[in-house]
Write a protein that holds these residues in place. Structure first.
Motif, PDB file in Angstrom:
ATOM      1  N   LEU A 122       8.766   0.696  -3.434  1.00  0.00           N
ATOM      2  CA  LEU A 122       9.380   1.543  -2.412  1.00  0.00           C
ATOM      3  C   LEU A 122      10.771   1.954  -2.884  1.00  0.00           C
ATOM      4  N   ILE A 133       6.938   6.253  -2.386  1.00  0.00           N
ATOM      5  CA  ILE A 133       6.159   5.140  -2.927  1.00  0.00           C
ATOM      6  C   ILE A 133       5.756   5.535  -4.338  1.00  0.00           C
ATOM      7  N   SER A 142       3.282   8.803  -2.757  1.00  0.00           N
ATOM      8  CA  SER A 142       3.496   9.468  -1.478  1.00  0.00           C
ATOM      9  C   SER A 142       4.977   9.761  -1.295  1.00  0.00           C
ATOM     10  N   ASP A 180       0.844  -1.190   0.000  1.00  0.00           N
ATOM     11  CA  ASP A 180       0.000   0.000   0.000  1.00  0.00           C
ATOM     12  C   ASP A 180       0.880   1.241   0.000  1.00  0.00           C
ATOM     13  N   SER A 181       0.223   2.406  -0.012  1.00  0.00           N
ATOM     14  CA  SER A 181       0.942   3.676  -0.086  1.00  0.00           C
ATOM     15  C   SER A 181       1.692   4.001   1.198  1.00  0.00           C
ATOM     16  N   GLN A 182       1.515   3.191   2.232  1.00  0.00           N
ATOM     17  CA  GLN A 182       2.252   3.378   3.477  1.00  0.00           C
ATOM     18  C   GLN A 182       3.582   2.621   3.474  1.00  0.00           C
ATOM     19  N   GLY A 183       3.826   1.834   2.417  1.00  0.00           N
ATOM     20  CA  GLY A 183       5.073   1.078   2.312  1.00  0.00           C
ATOM     21  C   GLY A 183       5.074  -0.209   3.095  1.00  0.00           C
ATOM     22  N   SER A 184       3.896  -0.784   3.322  1.00  0.00           N
ATOM     23  CA  SER A 184       3.813  -2.004   4.132  1.00  0.00           C
ATOM     24  C   SER A 184       4.337  -3.214   3.370  1.00  0.00           C
TER      25      SER A 184
END
Length: 668
Positions: free
Chosen positions: A183, A235, A198, A162-166
């Motif tokens: 990433l 991201i 992001s 996801d856009s959180q880099g998970s």
């Protein structure tokens, strides 16, 4: 990921030396090339030591009972560095290939040994080996300038969920599909083309564009493969597979560029095929005819003269240095952000005397803004903008976008939110729509005349503006004009003066814009001439007219954005595209791509091409001049084998060193 291995500045076997089998031209297939650098150094050192001992003790050995020792001490360096040449000559002889460098050197040195000239025989092989070492290092330097591009290919990438880099997962970039999230950490290279989802950072794009100034990026910014991420965690949503990325295309084109030969290279190829056999035939005649026809002539003396001719006849200085010069030129240009697709285009750049420019996106930024709204009586500024934006709502033309953006600032009651059901875009003229049952037109005077609407009087605008007029008609009446301006690139300001200083005699601009807008740009930049109101097909006709003009004596270049100008780019002697790293059409249609959107790099490209051509001509004149002089001296008995060695190996070495200068000739 495998690095590039096949780039080589030497001619291919079927297009290089007379037989395609000389070690220079066949990829150095003898054992010297295959040995490690350490082994080469040891072998050369041993040979130099024994050669020096032979020179020091030669006279003493000749005066002693151990005269055979002279042969032994000189045969050690001769065989140590020369056995690869001898084996190649024998192999080629078995395969029916004569008149290559291996054959010439083997015959010449065998003859020298038979005549007792041992130092000369060893020196031919020894200095040839030294020259080849310098040549390989020069070629490696040229290759490195191009392989710098291949070295920026990322080996791995990190897929995230996801856009959180998970959940980052290490993956081969070749396996990543468009639409994936990757990433990119600080200091890492962007693995694939994409859009930033992001994060904020600065990109170092110097490997792609030659521009060292970092570029600020944020969510929504384009990310090109090969750029180096500065300080932020990003991201990126990929938009293309690796094979379709801008980096992969550039690498592929630079690799292919090394295979496209310039006319000068092709001439030297043909010349070498005739020159070497002719010299071999002449050497045979020199060895045989004078002793048979002249009373005082001895076979030993005339064979010695023939051997000198054989050593001199090797065309290495030309066959090696000329392709190396062009190869280095392509590499130097790529390091400066100029992609030249072949040596033939590099040579064409050096011959230009006419440059034709597209206006929008080339001399101007291609960023349009509404600079004036001039409604007729009965209409307000807001009403005119509202109708114009409605008419242009389905157009993707940059001018239409500027009008729509300007309309966003007017009060909502003047904006038309209804759907547009009737719409037609007419190339080179404008758009036709319908509002409340009446035709609504937005375009040029030609569009209005074709619809029997009287042409309006010209609108006075600031002559400093590069403005285009969009005429608006509703029903059967003209209702106003909207002026849309395109900013001239700051970098283009001194371009015409610089081009004139490089020998360009005629600069022309072709545009579909209005006479007023075209004139403003032409006058501000100092162009020699311009043509306005051209439809796309008329640009091609106008270019052909310019190329056939008596004012054009040499070659013509067309400089465009590479998207709408593909036919014109293809028709010109050399097509030059702006902003190629983001445009597939630019890379495909153009012969030269200025990768950082700077028009001034055109002057840099022409300067580098002229300097490269100058180095190549220097090598040709110098090599043929020295060889011709030593051949004449050799025929009349005034040249020694040492002079012949210099005319072969020495001249080749000097030409190679001269060719390496082109790597730095594309500096602005």
């Amino acid at each position: 990921m495998e690095k590039i291995k096949h780039i080589h500045p030497h001619p291919a076997a079927d297009a290089g030396c007379p037989t395609g089998s000389c070690p220079h031209c066949s990829g150095h297939d003898h054992s010297f090339e295959e040995a490690s650098p350490k082994a080469e150094a040891i072998r050369l050192t041993i040979s130099l030591i024994f050669f020096a001992l032979g020179i020091i003790f030669r006279s003493k050995l000749q005066a002693s009972p151990y005269r055979i020792g002279e042969y032994v001490i000189f045969l050690i360096p001769y065989l140590t560095v020369g056995y690869g040449v001898i084996l190649s000559a024998l192999r080629n002889l078995i395969n029916g290939k004569l008149f290559d460098e291996n054959f010439l050197m083997t015959v010449a040195t065998f003859g020298a040994i038979a005549l007792g000239e041992m130092p000369e025989a060893a020196a031919v092989m020894l200095f040839y080996t030294i020259g080849e070492m310098f040549q390989e290092r020069a070629a490696s330097s040229a290759r490195r300038s191009i392989q710098a591009l291949t070295d920026i290919r990322p080996d791995t990438t990190y897929l995230v969920s996801d856009s959180q880099g998970s959940d980052p997962r290490k993956t081969d970039p070749l396996l990543v599909e468009p639409g994936s999230l990757v990433l990119v950490r600080p200091g890492e290279r962007v693995p694939l083309d994409g859009i930033i989802v992001s994060g904020n950072s600065f990109f170092d794009t110097s490997a792609l564009t030659g521009e060292s100034v970092p570029v600020r990026v944020e969510p929504g910014s384009q990310a090109l493969a090969g750029s180096v991420n500065g300080q932020g965690l990003l991201i990126i949503e990929t938009t293309a597979r690796y094979g379709d990325s801008s980096l992969a295309r550039i690498i592929k084109l630079v690799e292919e560029a090394a295979e496209r030969k310039a006319p000068t290279e092709r001439f030297i190829t043909r010349f070498a095929r005739v020159y070497t056999p002719a010299v071999v035939g002449a050497a045979l005649l020199i060895a045989l005819l004078p002793p048979l026809l002249l009373a005082d002539a001895s076979f030993a003396e005339w064979i010695r003269r023939a051997l000198i001719l054989l050593v001199v006849s090797c065309p290495c200085a030309l066959v090696i240095s000329i392709p190396l010069g062009y190869f280095g030129g392509i590499g130097g240009a790529s390091a400066a952000g100029i992609l030249i697709k072949g040596a033939n285009y590099l040579e064409t750049l050096a011959e230009l005397d006419t440059v034709v420019f597209d206006k929008t996106g080339t001399l101007t930024e291609g960023v349009f803004e509404v600079s004036g709204v001039y409604p007729e009586k009965g209409y307000s500024r807001e009403e005119l903008l509202g109708l114009a934006a409605f008419a242009e709502s389905h157009s993707n033309h940059p001018i239409a976008g500027a009008i729509r953006r300007a309309a966003e600032t007017i009060p909502s009651e003047f904006r038309i939110d209804a759907s547009l059901n009737t719409f037609e875009e007419i190339a080179g003229k404008g758009v036709r729509a319908e509002w409340l049952g009446k035709p609504l037109l937005a375009g040029n005077q030609t569009l209005l005349r074709e619809n029997n609407i009287p042409s309006p009087p010209p609108v006075e605008k600031d002559k400093g503006e590069a403005a285009s007029s969009v005429l608006i008609a509703y029903g059967e009446n003209y209702i106003g004009t909207i002026a849309v301006s395109d900013r001239i690139r700051e970098d283009a300001a001194g371009l015409v003066t610089a081009l004139h200083g490089k020998g360009i005699r005629h600069t022309v601009m072709l545009t579909g814009d209005s006479e007023t807008g075209a004139k403003a740009v032409a006058e501000k930049l100092g162009l020699d001439s311009y043509y306005a109101k051209l439809l796309p097909d008329e640009k091609l006709s106008k270019l052909e007219e310019i190329m056939a003009s008596p004012r054009t004596y040499k070659r013509t270049a067309f400089v465009g954005d590479g998207i709408n100008d593909a036919p014109v780019l293809s028709r010109a002697d050399v097509g030059i595209a702006m902003g190629g790293i983001g445009s597939d059409a630019a890379i495909e249609a153009a012969d030269v791509v200025l990768m950082d959107d700077k028009p001034s790099n055109l002057a840099t490209a022409i300067t580098g091409a002229k300097r490269t051509r100058g180095v190549v001509l220097q090598n040709i004149i110098f090599s043929l001049g020295i060889k011709g002089l030593v051949i004449l001296l050799g025929i009349f008995g005034l040249a020694s084998m040492w002079m012949a060695i210099f005319a072969d190996v020495g001249v080749a070495l000097l030409a190679i060193l001269n060719s390496t200068r082109v790597l730095k000739m594309f500096k602005a």
